[in-house]
Design a protein around this motif. Structure first.
Motif, short mmCIF file in Angstrom:
data_model
loop_
_atom_site.label_atom_id
_atom_site.label_comp_id
_atom_site.label_asym_id
_atom_site.label_seq_id
_atom_site.Cartn_x
_atom_site.Cartn_y
_atom_site.Cartn_z
N UNK A 74 -56.81 -90.47 14.81
CA UNK A 74 -55.82 -89.87 13.92
C UNK A 74 -54.80 -89.01 14.66
N UNK A 75 -54.95 -88.84 15.97
CA UNK A 75 -54.01 -88.01 16.72
C UNK A 75 -52.59 -88.52 16.56
N UNK A 76 -51.68 -87.60 16.19
CA UNK A 76 -50.28 -87.96 16.05
C UNK A 76 -49.90 -88.49 14.68
N UNK A 77 -50.91 -88.75 13.81
CA UNK A 77 -50.58 -89.26 12.47
C UNK A 77 -50.92 -88.26 11.40
N UNK A 78 -51.78 -87.29 11.69
CA UNK A 78 -52.15 -86.28 10.71
C UNK A 78 -52.42 -85.00 11.46
N UNK A 79 -52.72 -83.95 10.73
CA UNK A 79 -52.99 -82.67 11.35
C UNK A 79 -54.37 -82.18 10.97
N UNK A 80 -55.40 -82.41 11.80
CA UNK A 80 -56.70 -81.82 11.52
C UNK A 80 -56.63 -80.31 11.68
N UNK A 81 -57.12 -79.60 10.69
CA UNK A 81 -57.04 -78.15 10.73
C UNK A 81 -57.87 -77.57 11.88
N UNK A 82 -59.06 -78.11 12.08
CA UNK A 82 -59.89 -77.71 13.21
C UNK A 82 -59.83 -78.84 14.21
N UNK A 90 -44.81 -82.47 13.04
CA UNK A 90 -45.71 -83.25 12.19
C UNK A 90 -44.93 -84.33 11.45
N UNK A 91 -45.58 -85.48 11.28
CA UNK A 91 -45.01 -86.58 10.52
C UNK A 91 -45.93 -86.86 9.32
N UNK A 92 -45.38 -86.79 8.12
CA UNK A 92 -46.13 -87.00 6.89
C UNK A 92 -45.81 -88.37 6.30
N UNK A 93 -46.83 -89.02 5.75
CA UNK A 93 -46.60 -90.33 5.16
C UNK A 93 -46.37 -90.23 3.66
N UNK A 94 -45.73 -89.15 3.24
CA UNK A 94 -45.21 -89.02 1.89
C UNK A 94 -43.72 -88.73 2.01
N UNK A 95 -42.99 -88.98 0.94
CA UNK A 95 -41.54 -88.77 0.99
C UNK A 95 -41.08 -88.20 -0.34
N UNK A 96 -39.79 -87.86 -0.40
CA UNK A 96 -39.24 -87.29 -1.62
C UNK A 96 -39.86 -85.95 -1.96
N UNK A 97 -40.01 -85.67 -3.27
CA UNK A 97 -40.56 -84.40 -3.71
C UNK A 97 -41.98 -84.18 -3.18
N UNK A 98 -42.78 -85.24 -3.17
CA UNK A 98 -44.15 -85.12 -2.68
C UNK A 98 -44.17 -84.78 -1.18
N UNK A 99 -43.28 -85.40 -0.43
CA UNK A 99 -43.20 -85.10 0.98
C UNK A 99 -42.79 -83.67 1.25
N UNK A 100 -41.80 -83.18 0.48
CA UNK A 100 -41.37 -81.80 0.65
C UNK A 100 -42.47 -80.82 0.26
N UNK A 101 -43.21 -81.16 -0.80
CA UNK A 101 -44.31 -80.30 -1.22
C UNK A 101 -45.39 -80.25 -0.13
N UNK A 102 -45.74 -81.42 0.42
CA UNK A 102 -46.75 -81.46 1.47
C UNK A 102 -46.27 -80.74 2.73
#
Length: 289
Positions: free
Chosen positions: A146-154, A260-272
């Motif tokens: 998952x490195x580079x595609x998400x952000x693990x908190x720990x 960070x790169x999020x795989x959501x967009x629009x309002x959902x992406x901005x919220x995330x």
């Protein structure tokens, strides 16, 4: 100190139950041997009560009966990536393995990847790999995937982030919890100054990677008269949201940057993006304090 009448019901116990002592509260746990040979264990919910009761009283008795499989569990919390995408990246072999068990759990604002493992034994019952080794090997595989595609908190590995060296504290500098709480309270003290510092408002930022968020976070902290400043820039297109966030404490000489790169967009992406920035701020403050 008198016990409120309402609290008396916390001490209720059914006739078939053995009370599990609770050294940190008024509600005992229940240990119930069922007629069908199974066992029911009920514990109060507050962690400071439940965990010692489980560790010090329940687990030793389960071991005496040869119950339980010594399972170890670790949960990685990720932001900005959907459950189906994580499942696709991890792949069927990892998700269908019997030991360790890797499973995904979608929450409202993040995704948990839960890894559980037991001792690996040969046909004769001898341990060939302890549960901790199985768990840590699986965790490293998940992080690498998952490195580079998400952000693990720990995390040990993850998206790029930078850190300025933190200078040694000056002699006599406050370090107690009350002092840290007082410093944290200053963050919300001067709301008008915060509003002035952010008066430029949101704008269009397509070149997120090159955006000077670190400089902005430093300027925001200084302008608002607070110890910690945060700057977030994000751009959302039809398929994803790219963000860059910085947390800086100029008076203490440190700053952190997260890409960070999020795989959501629009309002959902901005919220995330906002959720990820807030989580990053909490993590950084916890580490620095």
């Amino acid at each position: 100190m008198p016990l409120p009448e309402l609290n008396l019901k916390q001490a209720w116990l059914i006739p078939s139950a053995t009370a599990i002592p609770n050294p940190n509260g008024t509600a005992p746990g229940w240990w119930v041997d069922r007629p069908d040979g199974r066992l029911a264990i009920l514990l109060p919910g507050p962690p400071r009560e439940m965990r010692p009761m489980w560790r010090d009283w329940v687990v030793p008795r389960l071991r005496e009966r040869g119950l339980g499989d010594g399972r170890l569990v670790r949960t990685l919390r990720t932001y900005g990536i959907g459950e189906s995408r994580v499942a696709e990246l991890l792949g069927e072999p990892m998700l269908r393995a019997a030991n360790p068990v890797v499973a995904t759990y979608a929450r409202a604002d993040w995704l948990d990847v839960r890894i559980s493992a037991v001792d690996e034994r040969n046909a004769g019952g001898r341990i060939v790999r302890p549960a901790r080794q199985v768990l840590e090997t699986a965790e490293m595989a998940v992080r690498d995937t998952l490195a580079g595609t998400s952000w693990p908190r720990v995390r040990r590995r993850g998206p790029t982030w930078s850190r300025r060296p933190r200078p040694a504290p000056a002699s006599g500098s406050p370090s107690s919890k009350p002092a840290r709480a007082a410093r944290s309270a200053r963050l919300l003290r001067d709301v008008p100054a915060l509003e002035r510092a952010m008066a430029h408002g949101p704008g269009v930022a397509r070149d997120v990677v090159g955006w000077p968020v670190e400089t902005e976070a430093i300027e925001i902290a200084r302008e608002a008269g607070v110890e910690v400043g945060l700057s977030l820039v994000a751009h959302s297109d039809a398929s994803q949201t790219v963000l860059r966030v910085a947390v800086a404490a100029p008076a203490h000489g440190w700053s952190r940057v997260l890409d960070l790169r999020l795989f959501q967009h629009g309002d959902q992406g901005r919220f995330r993006a906002g959720v990820a920035a807030a989580a990053f701020l909490v993590e950084v403050l916890g580490e620095e304090n």
